[in-house]
Motif scaffolding. Structure first.
Motif, PDB file in Angstrom:
ATOM      1  N   UNK A  80     -37.521  13.563  -6.049  1.00  0.00           N
ATOM      2  CA  UNK A  80     -36.466  14.601  -6.230  1.00  0.00           C
ATOM      3  C   UNK A  80     -36.682  15.664  -4.738  1.00  0.00           C
ATOM      4  N   UNK A  81     -35.354  15.827  -4.246  1.00  0.00           N
ATOM      5  CA  UNK A  81     -35.005  16.474  -3.045  1.00  0.00           C
ATOM      6  C   UNK A  81     -34.500  17.725  -3.299  1.00  0.00           C
ATOM      7  N   UNK A 114     -26.530  22.427   0.611  1.00  0.00           N
ATOM      8  CA  UNK A 114     -27.832  22.214  -0.458  1.00  0.00           C
ATOM      9  C   UNK A 114     -27.672  20.747  -0.792  1.00  0.00           C
ATOM     10  N   UNK A 115     -29.040  20.079  -0.512  1.00  0.00           N
ATOM     11  CA  UNK A 115     -29.052  18.619  -0.799  1.00  0.00           C
ATOM     12  C   UNK A 115     -30.107  18.344  -1.837  1.00  0.00           C
ATOM     13  N   UNK A 116     -29.436  17.922  -3.245  1.00  0.00           N
ATOM     14  CA  UNK A 116     -30.497  18.083  -4.128  1.00  0.00           C
ATOM     15  C   UNK A 116     -30.310  16.748  -4.750  1.00  0.00           C
ATOM     16  N   UNK A 117     -31.426  16.327  -5.742  1.00  0.00           N
ATOM     17  CA  UNK A 117     -31.134  15.208  -6.611  1.00  0.00           C
ATOM     18  C   UNK A 117     -32.155  13.840  -6.192  1.00  0.00           C
ATOM     19  N   UNK A 118     -32.166  12.806  -6.617  1.00  0.00           N
ATOM     20  CA  UNK A 118     -33.100  11.815  -6.395  1.00  0.00           C
ATOM     21  C   UNK A 118     -32.778  11.477  -4.795  1.00  0.00           C
ATOM     22  N   UNK A 119     -33.921  11.078  -4.084  1.00  0.00           N
ATOM     23  CA  UNK A 119     -33.952  10.887  -2.724  1.00  0.00           C
ATOM     24  C   UNK A 119     -33.016   9.790  -2.388  1.00  0.00           C
ATOM     25  N   UNK A 120     -32.926   8.863  -3.437  1.00  0.00           N
ATOM     26  CA  UNK A 120     -32.089   7.340  -3.165  1.00  0.00           C
ATOM     27  C   UNK A 120     -30.577   7.882  -3.187  1.00  0.00           C
ATOM     28  N   UNK A 122     -28.901  11.584  -3.173  1.00  0.00           N
ATOM     29  CA  UNK A 122     -28.862  13.007  -3.210  1.00  0.00           C
ATOM     30  C   UNK A 122     -27.223  13.357  -3.174  1.00  0.00           C
ATOM     31  N   UNK A 123     -27.143  14.602  -3.884  1.00  0.00           N
ATOM     32  CA  UNK A 123     -25.945  15.330  -3.843  1.00  0.00           C
ATOM     33  C   UNK A 123     -25.869  16.409  -2.987  1.00  0.00           C
ATOM     34  N   UNK A 124     -24.789  16.672  -2.329  1.00  0.00           N
ATOM     35  CA  UNK A 124     -24.416  17.538  -1.056  1.00  0.00           C
ATOM     36  C   UNK A 124     -23.428  18.682  -1.671  1.00  0.00           C
TER      37      UNK A 124
END
Length: 125
Positions: A80-81, A114-120, A122-124
């Motif tokens: 998770x990023x 903001x870059x969030x979510x699974x690294x595979x 991510x949502x921006x």
């Protein structure tokens, strides 16, 4: 696909300092290569969390600054990023990446992404 077979990401610890020159990054095949120029950064790992203390790039398509965390998972794509990223395109970056910049949630500048979510995937925002 990448994984850490037999390794527990919670057991590692350490620090890393990066200094790269003329750095380029291809995010997805078929899209233009991102020229990040000179990249400097530092991060540390503790209890399965990589904390990006600073990541800065200049001299390429953008001036970039990022910080945040990556919570490692045994299957790396599930990590998770959570990053805060600011970017300001250079004039050559605007020419080189113009259509891609239109796809961002807001125009690049002082307002962070903001870059969030699974690294595979991510949502921006």
């Amino acid at each position: 696909s990448a994984s850490l077979p037999g390794l527990d990401p919670m057991l590692g610890s350490g620090q890393v300092h990066l200094k790269l020159t003329h750095f380029t990054l291809r995010v997805i095949r078929g899209l233009p290569t991102l020229r990040l120029g000179d990249l400097n950064g530092s991060a540390h790992l503790e209890r399965g969390v990589v904390t990006v203390d600073s990541l800065d790039a200049a001299g390429g398509d953008f001036t970039v600054s990022a910080s945040g965390t990556i919570r490692l998972a045994a299957d790396l794509p599930d990590s998770l990023i959570d990053l805060r990223v600011t970017l300001e395109p250079t004039p050559s970056g605007r020419r080189h990446l113009g259509p891609l910049l239109q796809m961002l949630p807001h125009p690049p500048g002082a307002q962070p992404y903001f870059v969030r979510g699974r690294i595979a995937a991510p949502q921006i925002s």
